[in-house]
Design a protein around this motif. Structure first.
Motif, PDB file in Angstrom:
ATOM      1  N   PRO A  32     -12.555  -4.151   5.648  1.00 12.01           N
ATOM      2  CA  PRO A  32     -12.563  -5.059   6.796  1.00 12.01           C
ATOM      3  C   PRO A  32     -13.656  -4.660   7.787  1.00 12.01           C
ATOM      4  O   PRO A  32     -13.977  -3.474   7.918  1.00 12.01           O
ATOM      5  CB  PRO A  32     -11.177  -4.866   7.425  1.00 12.01           C
ATOM      6  N   PRO A  33     -14.236  -5.623   8.497  1.00 11.26           N
ATOM      7  CA  PRO A  33     -15.229  -5.299   9.514  1.00 11.26           C
ATOM      8  C   PRO A  33     -14.631  -4.338  10.555  1.00 11.26           C
ATOM      9  O   PRO A  33     -13.444  -4.411  10.867  1.00 11.26           O
ATOM     10  CB  PRO A  33     -15.556  -6.654  10.157  1.00 11.26           C
ATOM     11  N   LEU A 134      -0.519  13.482   9.535  1.00 14.76           N
ATOM     12  CA  LEU A 134      -0.992  12.867   8.296  1.00 14.76           C
ATOM     13  C   LEU A 134      -0.248  11.560   8.033  1.00 14.76           C
ATOM     14  O   LEU A 134      -0.852  10.561   7.642  1.00 14.76           O
ATOM     15  CB  LEU A 134      -0.811  13.841   7.127  1.00 14.76           C
ATOM     16  N   THR A 135       1.041  11.549   8.294  1.00 17.37           N
ATOM     17  CA  THR A 135       1.822  10.325   8.147  1.00 17.37           C
ATOM     18  C   THR A 135       1.284   9.239   9.069  1.00 17.37           C
ATOM     19  O   THR A 135       1.095   8.085   8.654  1.00 17.37           O
ATOM     20  CB  THR A 135       3.311  10.601   8.445  1.00 17.37           C
ATOM     21  N   ARG A 140      -2.066   4.377  10.129  1.00 17.46           N
ATOM     22  CA  ARG A 140      -3.222   3.784  10.825  1.00 17.46           C
ATOM     23  C   ARG A 140      -4.161   3.119   9.820  1.00 17.46           C
ATOM     24  O   ARG A 140      -4.658   2.027  10.059  1.00 17.46           O
ATOM     25  CB  ARG A 140      -3.967   4.855  11.620  1.00 17.46           C
ATOM     26  N   GLU A 141      -4.412   3.773   8.689  1.00 14.69           N
ATOM     27  CA  GLU A 141      -5.257   3.172   7.650  1.00 14.69           C
ATOM     28  C   GLU A 141      -4.668   1.847   7.184  1.00 14.69           C
ATOM     29  O   GLU A 141      -5.393   0.868   6.999  1.00 14.69           O
ATOM     30  CB  GLU A 141      -5.403   4.115   6.455  1.00 14.69           C
ATOM     31  N   ARG A 142      -3.355   1.821   6.991  1.00 15.52           N
ATOM     32  CA  ARG A 142      -2.699   0.582   6.562  1.00 15.52           C
ATOM     33  C   ARG A 142      -2.874  -0.507   7.614  1.00 15.52           C
ATOM     34  O   ARG A 142      -3.152  -1.660   7.282  1.00 15.52           O
ATOM     35  CB  ARG A 142      -1.221   0.831   6.293  1.00 15.52           C
ATOM     36  N   ALA A 143      -2.687  -0.143   8.879  1.00 12.10           N
ATOM     37  CA  ALA A 143      -2.809  -1.118   9.967  1.00 12.10           C
ATOM     38  C   ALA A 143      -4.230  -1.671  10.067  1.00 12.10           C
ATOM     39  O   ALA A 143      -4.425  -2.836  10.412  1.00 12.10           O
ATOM     40  CB  ALA A 143      -2.393  -0.487  11.298  1.00 12.10           C
ATOM     41  N   ARG A 151      -3.564   3.932  -2.671  1.00 17.17           N
ATOM     42  CA  ARG A 151      -4.198   5.127  -2.108  1.00 17.17           C
ATOM     43  C   ARG A 151      -3.264   6.316  -2.250  1.00 17.17           C
ATOM     44  O   ARG A 151      -2.057   6.155  -2.381  1.00 17.17           O
ATOM     45  CB  ARG A 151      -4.554   4.904  -0.633  1.00 17.17           C
ATOM     46  N   VAL A 152      -3.857   7.493  -2.214  1.00 15.35           N
ATOM     47  CA  VAL A 152      -3.094   8.731  -2.281  1.00 15.35           C
ATOM     48  C   VAL A 152      -3.619   9.696  -1.233  1.00 15.35           C
ATOM     49  O   VAL A 152      -4.757   9.581  -0.774  1.00 15.35           O
ATOM     50  CB  VAL A 152      -3.184   9.399  -3.674  1.00 15.35           C
ATOM     51  N   VAL A 153      -2.766  10.632  -0.879  1.00 16.36           N
ATOM     52  CA  VAL A 153      -3.163  11.763  -0.051  1.00 16.36           C
ATOM     53  C   VAL A 153      -3.382  12.923  -1.012  1.00 16.36           C
ATOM     54  O   VAL A 153      -2.575  13.152  -1.920  1.00 16.36           O
ATOM     55  CB  VAL A 153      -2.069  12.120   0.973  1.00 16.36           C
TER      56      VAL A 153
END
Length: 170
Positions: A32-33, A134-135, A140-143, A151-153
């Protein structure tokens, strides 16, 4: 040459990140931009670069007391030459001077993401072992819409072996 970034180089690193991100398009992953991570960074002590002028970079942060690899990007014109591996090893060297592990988030099924990190000593970190920061970072990445594919950590434990390190900036 792998080294810490200079302040005047930070703005130009966004071009490297954008070019590297284009490699995901054939896989149906389009970011996303406004999700270019390096644009948020104003501290050269968080960025290791390859080359002069830079052709790749690694941006580091701290999450739950560990060094976190926020971003690793190599311009596609300089890909498949070991630049990413050298940057990653510099990150791990720097981390070993200040902490016991490096964490990162990445795409599980993209060949130059999770499988690439696994070949370099990283392993998937189960959700039960994530700390609160980390959670929050994953949420935040999802938002932001970055979770466009699974994705994985991942994490890699550092050895404290007394070797010389890039530095203890992180």
């Amino acid at each position: 040459m792998i080294r810490w970034a200079r302040h005047d180089e930070l703005a130009g690193l966004a071009e490297i990140e954008l070019a590297a991100d284009e490699m995901f398009a054939p896989l149906g992953i389009v970011f996303p931009p406004g999700t270019t991570m390096i644009e948020e960074c104003d501290d050269p002590g968080q960025v290791i670069v390859a080359g002069d002028p830079p052709v790749g970079f690694a941006m580091l942060g701290r999450v739950d007391g560990l060094v976190h690899l926020e971003q690793l990007a190599v311009h596609p014109d300089h890909g498949r030459k070991g630049v990413g591996t050298r940057l990653l090893e510099a990150v791990c060297d720097a981390a070993a001077a200040v902490t016991t592990a490096v964490t990162l988030t990445t795409f599980r099924d993209v060949p130059w993401n999770a499988p690439w990190y696994a070949r370099r000593g990283f392993a998937v970190l189960p959700r039960a072992e994530w700390g609160p920061e980390l959670t929050a970072l994953v949420e935040r990445e999802r938002a932001l819409g970055i979770e466009l594919a699974p994705r994985v950590v991942m994490h890699r434990t550092m050895r404290k072996d007394g070797e010389k390190h890039v530095g203890a900036h992180p």
